[in-house]
Write a protein that holds these residues in place. Structure first.
Motif, PDB file in Angstrom:
ATOM      1  N   SER A 226       0.683  -1.128   0.114  1.00 26.88           N
ATOM      2  CA  SER A 226       0.408   0.387   0.391  1.00 26.88           C
ATOM      3  C   SER A 226       0.859   0.651   0.289  1.00 26.88           C
ATOM      4  O   SER A 226       0.888   2.066  -1.054  1.00 26.88           O
ATOM      5  CB  SER A 226      -0.765  -0.214   0.910  1.00 26.88           C
ATOM      6  OG  SER A 226      -1.562   1.299   1.160  1.00 26.88           O
ATOM      7  N   LEU A 227       2.209   1.117   0.561  1.00 27.57           N
ATOM      8  CA  LEU A 227       2.768   2.370   1.141  1.00 27.57           C
ATOM      9  C   LEU A 227       3.194   3.075  -0.651  1.00 27.57           C
ATOM     10  O   LEU A 227       3.412   3.887  -0.870  1.00 27.57           O
ATOM     11  CB  LEU A 227       3.947   2.022   1.666  1.00 27.57           C
ATOM     12  CG  LEU A 227       2.955   2.667   3.094  1.00 27.57           C
ATOM     13  CD1 LEU A 227       4.619   2.006   4.308  1.00 27.57           C
ATOM     14  CD2 LEU A 227       2.459   3.872   3.509  1.00 27.57           C
ATOM     15  N   ILE A 228       3.949   1.298  -1.286  1.00 23.80           N
ATOM     16  CA  ILE A 228       4.227   1.440  -2.826  1.00 23.80           C
ATOM     17  C   ILE A 228       3.848   2.135  -3.518  1.00 23.80           C
ATOM     18  O   ILE A 228       3.453   3.566  -3.855  1.00 23.80           O
ATOM     19  CB  ILE A 228       5.416   0.047  -3.258  1.00 23.80           C
ATOM     20  CG1 ILE A 228       5.790  -0.070  -2.007  1.00 23.80           C
ATOM     21  CG2 ILE A 228       5.729   0.475  -4.775  1.00 23.80           C
ATOM     22  CD1 ILE A 228       6.454  -1.587  -2.524  1.00 23.80           C
ATOM     23  N   ALA A 229       2.611   1.659  -3.199  1.00 29.37           N
ATOM     24  CA  ALA A 229       1.361   2.305  -3.646  1.00 29.37           C
ATOM     25  C   ALA A 229       0.605   3.096  -4.191  1.00 29.37           C
ATOM     26  O   ALA A 229       0.365   4.314  -4.989  1.00 29.37           O
ATOM     27  CB  ALA A 229       0.248   1.599  -4.108  1.00 29.37           C
ATOM     28  N   ASN A 230       0.805   3.796  -2.935  1.00 28.84           N
ATOM     29  CA  ASN A 230       0.440   5.408  -2.592  1.00 28.84           C
ATOM     30  C   ASN A 230       1.790   6.477  -2.948  1.00 28.84           C
ATOM     31  O   ASN A 230       1.426   6.970  -3.192  1.00 28.84           O
ATOM     32  CB  ASN A 230       0.220   5.717  -0.960  1.00 28.84           C
ATOM     33  CG  ASN A 230      -0.593   5.255  -0.386  1.00 28.84           C
ATOM     34  OD1 ASN A 230      -2.191   5.205  -1.325  1.00 28.84           O
ATOM     35  ND2 ASN A 230      -1.040   4.637   0.793  1.00 28.84           N
ATOM     36  N   ALA A 231       3.263   6.258  -2.481  1.00 26.70           N
ATOM     37  CA  ALA A 231       3.904   6.957  -3.018  1.00 26.70           C
ATOM     38  C   ALA A 231       4.536   7.218  -4.707  1.00 26.70           C
ATOM     39  O   ALA A 231       4.987   8.109  -5.606  1.00 26.70           O
ATOM     40  CB  ALA A 231       5.319   6.397  -2.791  1.00 26.70           C
ATOM     41  N   ALA A 232       3.567   5.969  -5.256  1.00 23.57           N
ATOM     42  CA  ALA A 232       3.310   6.453  -7.037  1.00 23.57           C
ATOM     43  C   ALA A 232       3.257   6.761  -7.246  1.00 23.57           C
ATOM     44  O   ALA A 232       2.897   8.059  -8.173  1.00 23.57           O
ATOM     45  CB  ALA A 232       3.446   4.816  -7.914  1.00 23.57           C
ATOM     46  N   LYS A 233       1.751   7.051  -6.695  1.00 20.81           N
ATOM     47  CA  LYS A 233       0.457   7.520  -6.846  1.00 20.81           C
ATOM     48  C   LYS A 233       0.059   9.276  -7.108  1.00 20.81           C
ATOM     49  O   LYS A 233       0.065   9.957  -7.813  1.00 20.81           O
ATOM     50  CB  LYS A 233      -0.944   7.503  -6.112  1.00 20.81           C
ATOM     51  CG  LYS A 233      -2.230   8.273  -6.488  1.00 20.81           C
ATOM     52  CD  LYS A 233      -3.594   7.510  -5.694  1.00 20.81           C
ATOM     53  CE  LYS A 233      -4.759   8.294  -5.574  1.00 20.81           C
ATOM     54  NZ  LYS A 233      -6.099   7.669  -5.510  1.00 20.81           N
ATOM     55  N   LYS A 234       1.325   9.433  -5.720  1.00 21.77           N
ATOM     56  CA  LYS A 234       1.884  11.006  -5.619  1.00 21.77           C
ATOM     57  C   LYS A 234       2.916  11.823  -6.753  1.00 21.77           C
ATOM     58  O   LYS A 234       2.842  12.584  -7.083  1.00 21.77           O
ATOM     59  CB  LYS A 234       2.684  10.963  -4.223  1.00 21.77           C
ATOM     60  CG  LYS A 234       1.429  11.437  -2.990  1.00 21.77           C
ATOM     61  CD  LYS A 234       1.833  10.867  -1.992  1.00 21.77           C
ATOM     62  CE  LYS A 234       0.890  11.184  -0.658  1.00 21.77           C
ATOM     63  NZ  LYS A 234       1.098  11.158   0.520  1.00 21.77           N
ATOM     64  N   ALA A 235       3.635  10.447  -6.929  1.00 20.19           N
ATOM     65  CA  ALA A 235       4.700  11.103  -8.224  1.00 20.19           C
ATOM     66  C   ALA A 235       4.014  11.114  -9.407  1.00 20.19           C
ATOM     67  O   ALA A 235       4.424  11.291 -10.616  1.00 20.19           O
ATOM     68  CB  ALA A 235       6.032  10.203  -7.657  1.00 20.19           C
ATOM     69  N   GLY A 236       2.812  10.355  -9.945  1.00 18.45           N
ATOM     70  CA  GLY A 236       2.908  10.096 -10.856  1.00 18.45           C
ATOM     71  C   GLY A 236       3.114   9.177 -11.874  1.00 18.45           C
ATOM     72  O   GLY A 236       3.760   8.601 -13.250  1.00 18.45           O
TER      73      GLY A 236
END
Length: 227
Positions: A158-168
């Protein structure tokens, strides 16, 4: 025996890969850098995904000048990988960086928030350069499913998915895909892990090859860049 299907939902990238797409249209050699830990570096006689991916991409695009440069180093996590960005990524001038991260954070009981912060820092650094980025989340294997690891595994995904979303940037959802193979395709976990690995952490030759097929498909199906 099932070879593990590859549902579109698990390999659908949210974001385009414009630098890679442009490089595919050009005449110069195309470079992809794969950075990560042992899933990238390889272990014993299991051929890691970068070599498979290079072969599949060359075949897909009928282009022998696609090179996937392996910059994996076993046992590392995001904080250590960040220190290698200049020498192992930027010096190579790739069109695409594939960053496999998160497995050792769970396996070695690291502070997950700290690892997530380093992933975010790394993504911000990568975004300053003319290249595309794809993250690969952890492998679904017994060592990551132990009673004292399962919650942490879900959380780092989940943390990886959130970081990716924020970075586009997009995530190749290895965890979800391998879980699908086990739960829905009835593929035993034993088939997905390296039989020589007592820790039951590393992937087998079969699952590494199959993940590479899926990653090649994900890259080739990435959405078109908006012009």
């Amino acid at each position: 025996m099932s070879d593990g299907d590859i549902p579109a939902e698990f390999i659908a990238f949210k974001y385009p890969l414009p630098h890679l797409s442009a490089a595919l249209l050009g005449k110069d050699p195309l470079r992809i850098v794969a950075i990560g830990s042992s899933s990238t570096a390889g272990r014993e006689d299991v051929l890691a995904y970068p070599a498979w991916l290079e072969m599949y991409l060359r075949r897909k695009y009928d282009n022998p000048r696609i090179d996937v440069i392996n910059r994996g180093r076993g046992g590392e996590e995001a904080n250590e990988q960040l220190l290698r960005f200049d020498a192992d990524i930027f010096a190579e001038k790739p069109s695409l960086v594939i960053w496999q991260v998160g497995s050792n954070a769970v396996f070695h009981d690291y502070n997950l928030d700290g690892v997530a912060a380093k992933i975010a820092e790394g993504l911000a650094c990568l975004k300053q350069h003319p290249l595309d980025v794809v993250l690969i989340d952890p492998q679904y294997v017994p060592a990551m499913l132990l009673d004292n690891k399962a919650d942490a595994s879900d959380r780092i995904v989940s943390l990886i998915a959130n970081a990716a979303k924020k970075a586009g940037v997009s995530v190749f959802r290895r965890w979800a895909l391998m879980r699908h193979w086990h739960i829905h395709d009835d593929i035993p976990l034993q088939r997905m892990i390296d039989p020589t690995d007592d820790a039951r952490l590393h992937q087998s030759a079969w699952s590494m090859r199959r993940v590479s097929v899926a990653l090649c498909e994900a890259i080739s199906r990435a959405p078109a860049a908006v012009t």
